[in-house]
Design a protein around this motif. Structure first.
Motif, PDB file in Angstrom:
ATOM      1  N   THR A 195       0.851  -1.202   0.000  1.00 23.74           N
ATOM      2  CA  THR A 195       0.000   0.000   0.000  1.00 23.74           C
ATOM      3  C   THR A 195       0.886   1.252   0.000  1.00 23.74           C
ATOM      4  O   THR A 195       0.474   2.313  -0.458  1.00 23.74           O
ATOM      5  CB  THR A 195      -0.932  -0.017   1.238  1.00 23.74           C
ATOM      6  N   ARG A 243       8.149  -8.342   7.125  1.00 24.48           N
ATOM      7  CA  ARG A 243       7.711  -8.110   8.508  1.00 24.48           C
ATOM      8  C   ARG A 243       8.485  -9.040   9.409  1.00 24.48           C
ATOM      9  O   ARG A 243       8.827 -10.147   8.992  1.00 24.48           O
ATOM     10  CB  ARG A 243       6.213  -8.433   8.658  1.00 24.48           C
ATOM     11  N   TYR A 268      -6.546   3.084   7.712  1.00 20.95           N
ATOM     12  CA  TYR A 268      -6.601   3.921   6.512  1.00 20.95           C
ATOM     13  C   TYR A 268      -7.835   3.701   5.655  1.00 20.95           C
ATOM     14  O   TYR A 268      -7.969   4.324   4.606  1.00 20.95           O
ATOM     15  CB  TYR A 268      -5.335   3.742   5.674  1.00 20.95           C
ATOM     16  N   THR A 269      -8.712   2.790   6.010  1.00 21.56           N
ATOM     17  CA  THR A 269      -9.902   2.578   5.188  1.00 21.56           C
ATOM     18  C   THR A 269     -11.163   2.642   6.033  1.00 21.56           C
ATOM     19  O   THR A 269     -11.153   2.343   7.221  1.00 21.56           O
ATOM     20  CB  THR A 269      -9.854   1.200   4.483  1.00 21.56           C
ATOM     21  N   GLY A 274      -7.034  -7.943   3.058  1.00 23.03           N
ATOM     22  CA  GLY A 274      -7.850  -6.839   3.526  1.00 23.03           C
ATOM     23  C   GLY A 274      -8.167  -5.895   2.379  1.00 23.03           C
ATOM     24  O   GLY A 274      -7.483  -5.880   1.360  1.00 23.03           O
ATOM     25  N   ALA A 275      -9.212  -5.092   2.576  1.00 23.08           N
ATOM     26  CA  ALA A 275      -9.613  -4.134   1.553  1.00 23.08           C
ATOM     27  C   ALA A 275     -10.451  -3.046   2.194  1.00 23.08           C
ATOM     28  O   ALA A 275     -10.827  -3.156   3.362  1.00 23.08           O
ATOM     29  CB  ALA A 275     -10.414  -4.841   0.464  1.00 23.08           C
TER      30      ALA A 275
HETATM   31  N1  PHE Z   1      -2.187  -3.175   3.716  1.00 19.65           N
HETATM   32  C1  PHE Z   1      -3.067  -4.142   4.313  1.00 19.65           C
HETATM   33  C2  PHE Z   1      -2.214  -5.333   4.843  1.00 19.65           C
HETATM   34  O1  PHE Z   1      -1.047  -5.280   4.704  1.00 19.65           O
HETATM   35  C3  PHE Z   1      -4.078  -4.651   3.340  1.00 19.65           C
HETATM   36  C4  PHE Z   1      -4.969  -3.559   2.851  1.00 19.65           C
HETATM   37  C5  PHE Z   1      -4.644  -2.878   1.706  1.00 19.65           C
HETATM   38  C6  PHE Z   1      -6.142  -3.233   3.509  1.00 19.65           C
HETATM   39  C7  PHE Z   1      -5.462  -1.854   1.239  1.00 19.65           C
HETATM   40  C8  PHE Z   1      -6.959  -2.283   3.060  1.00 19.65           C
HETATM   41  C9  PHE Z   1      -6.632  -1.574   1.943  1.00 19.65           C
HETATM   42  O2  PHE Z   1      -2.731  -6.279   5.389  1.00 19.65           O
END
Ligand code: PHE
Length: 498
Positions: free
Chosen positions: A344, A369, A423-424, A443-444
């Motif tokens: 992201t 990570r 962030y969402t 995730g989204a």
């Molecule tokens: N960046 C999140 C993760 O690493 C996934 C994600 C991306 C969630 C974009 C929402 C929007 O798990």
């Protein structure tokens, strides 16, 4: 007597055998020589065919060959453990009996323990903490015999001293046994009786070619029937690693859905990796335990205006109507370099550079990570990331896009569940059904105003980040993620073409 169904190699082998004494026992080498073959499989195959017709007898003998295993090779080079300890004991000052402690100092722990066991079996005893041998000549003698035994390998099992063989078979990885089948062929009276006229090799046609059909020879030739049930060697050719093949397939799907691919660096600033995404500066995932920070470069310079915008957002919500996280935002924290923890970080920078152009962008790339390695975790893995920015983009469109993607991958059953990301809003978790169970793949969500506003983005942005290795485990049916990165050639060869 007729020999109607014989194949050419069978004819040749029978003819060769008939030319020698009737009761001759043929081994593989002499058959290969007499038939002018180089391929053992041809001889064994022909022998098998003749045996089925009752024309030869086959005598099979299974030989056990004993050879050095890994630890045995090592012992052969550097000496058996008991040999090395015994030499060490004998190299000490005349008459001095070493103590257990001396032994533990002179040898590594994994050797000292088993070594004492071996010496005790040879007659060394522990007296008041000292290692004492009452039968030194005998010990030397046995050790010499053992060493000679190893030096005599490889050898056939029945030529070896059974006591020694038992001894070494009971010890770990010193010797190994391989079985080999040795065959001998002899003519049967029926085989002897086949007339040599029947043994002429015929022209057998296996392939029909245009050239062949232009002539007349095919009219009198024999045609070889195909036996599709026969085992054939699997051709071993170069091919993509299953992970690479999977990445290619994912790329193809997104490209087909009208996305463009984004490829960017994995060395990033905490500012873009976290602050831009409204992840609070005291968020636990930012700690050293979760994130790999870098010493070099020591900082990454960021645009002052952008940092001021993040500061306003983090401290009091900027112009968004949000209250922010409170506290005080630090630009030094933003400038810290790290290995990106999610991709992201790259889509958000793409948006910052193109804040007003509608877009569909994806990436399949590596993230880092600090995870302990286990069956389902690796410290380096890949994410399938994507964004759609356009006027009117909504949650329905996000879910449909993800469902379409997984359906194209072969997983038509997809569901979403509420989740949380800083962030969402809303935030979703994506799950697919596999063998009756729902598995979480990523995730989204829709980027919050705290993310879009400081960058001047005005249309809604749908975003997602999903695990590639997780998906690979489903596609390849793995229950251990590590299998993907072990260069196990046998496993790699047997993977399906994706
Ligand atoms: N960046 C999140 C993760 O690493 C996934 C994600 C991306 C969630 C974009 C929402 C929007 O798990």
């Amino acid at each position: 007597m007729g020999a109607p169904d014989l194949l050419n190699p069978e004819r040749r082998m029978l003819r060769a055998m008939q030319l020698s004494e009737a009761d001759r026992s043929w081994d593989l080498e002499s058959l290969l020589a007499a038939c002018e073959w180089t391929d053992q499989a041809v001889a064994v195959g022909a022998g098998h065919g003749l045996q089925n017709h009752g024309l030869v007898d086959v005598d099979e003998e299974v030989l056990r060959e004993i050879s050095l295993d890994d630890a045995g090779e090592d012992a052969h080079q550097n000496g058996l453990l008991e040999h090395r300890i015994w030499s060490w004991m004998n190299s000490l000052d005349e008459g001095a009996s070493p103590s257990m402690k001396d032994l533990q100092e002179a040898f590594e722990r994994h050797e000292a323990g088993p070594g004492v066991g071996l010496l005790k079996q040879l007659g060394v005893s522990l007296e008041g903490g000292l290692l004492v041998a009452s039968n030194p000549d005998e010990i030397t003698n046995i050790i010499t015999q053992r060493t000679e035994f190893l030096a005599s390998l490889p050898a056939l099992a029945d030529t070896l001293d059974p006591t020694m063989l038992n001894h070494f078979s009971a010890r770990k990885n010193l010797v190994k046994a391989v079985e080999r089948t040795v065959r001998h062929w002899t003519l049967t009276p029926e085989g002897q009786a086949v007339s040599s006229d029947e043994l002429q090799e015929t022209v057998v046609i296996t392939d029909l070619t245009p050239e062949l059909l232009q002539g007349d020879t095919w009219k009198t030739a024999e045609f070889r029937a195909f036996d599709v049930s026969l085992e054939a060697a699997t051709p071993r050719t170069g091919r993509s690693h299953p992970m690479q093949a999977l990445i290619e397939r994912i790329r193809a799907i997104f490209l087909e859905m009208g996305f463009s691919e984004l490829v960017d660096d994995y060395v990033q600033s905490a500012g873009w990796n976290m602050d831009a995404l409204f992840i609070p500066q005291d968020h636990p995932a930012r700690e050293m335990q979760d994130t790999f920070y870098l010493d070099q470069p020591s900082t990454i310079e960021l645009d002052e205006g952008v940092m001021q915008a993040w500061k306003a957002i983090h401290e009091h919500g900027g112009e968004t109507g949000s209250t922010g996280w409170g506290g005080s935002y630090s630009t030094d924290v933003s400038k810290r370099p790290l290995l990106r923890t999610h991709t992201t970080v790259n889509t958000i920078q793409y948006l910052a550079e193109h804040p007003t152009e509608a877009c569909r962008v994806f990436s399949v790339d590596r993230v880092f990570r600090k995870e302990a390695i286990d069956r389902t975790h690796l410290p380096e893995f890949h994410q399938i990331e994507g964004i759609i920015m356009e006027e009117g983009a909504n949650l329905q469109m996000l879910v449909t896009t993800l469902k379409t993607f997984y359906a194209k991958m072969g997983y038509p059953e997809v569901r979403v569940r509420p989740a949380y990301f800083p962030y969402t809003e809303p935030s979703l978790e994506i799950e697919v059904k596999w063998r009756g169970k729902w598995l979480e793949l990523g995730g989204a969500g829709i980027f919050r105003p705290e993310v879009t506003e400081p960058l001047g983005i005005t249309s809604p942005v749908l975003a997602w980040g999903m695990g590639l290795e997780r998906l690979a485990m489903l596609v390849l049916g793995l229950d251990d993620i590590r299998q993907l990165y072990i260069s196990d050639l046998e496993w790699l060869r047997n993977q399906p073409i994706l």
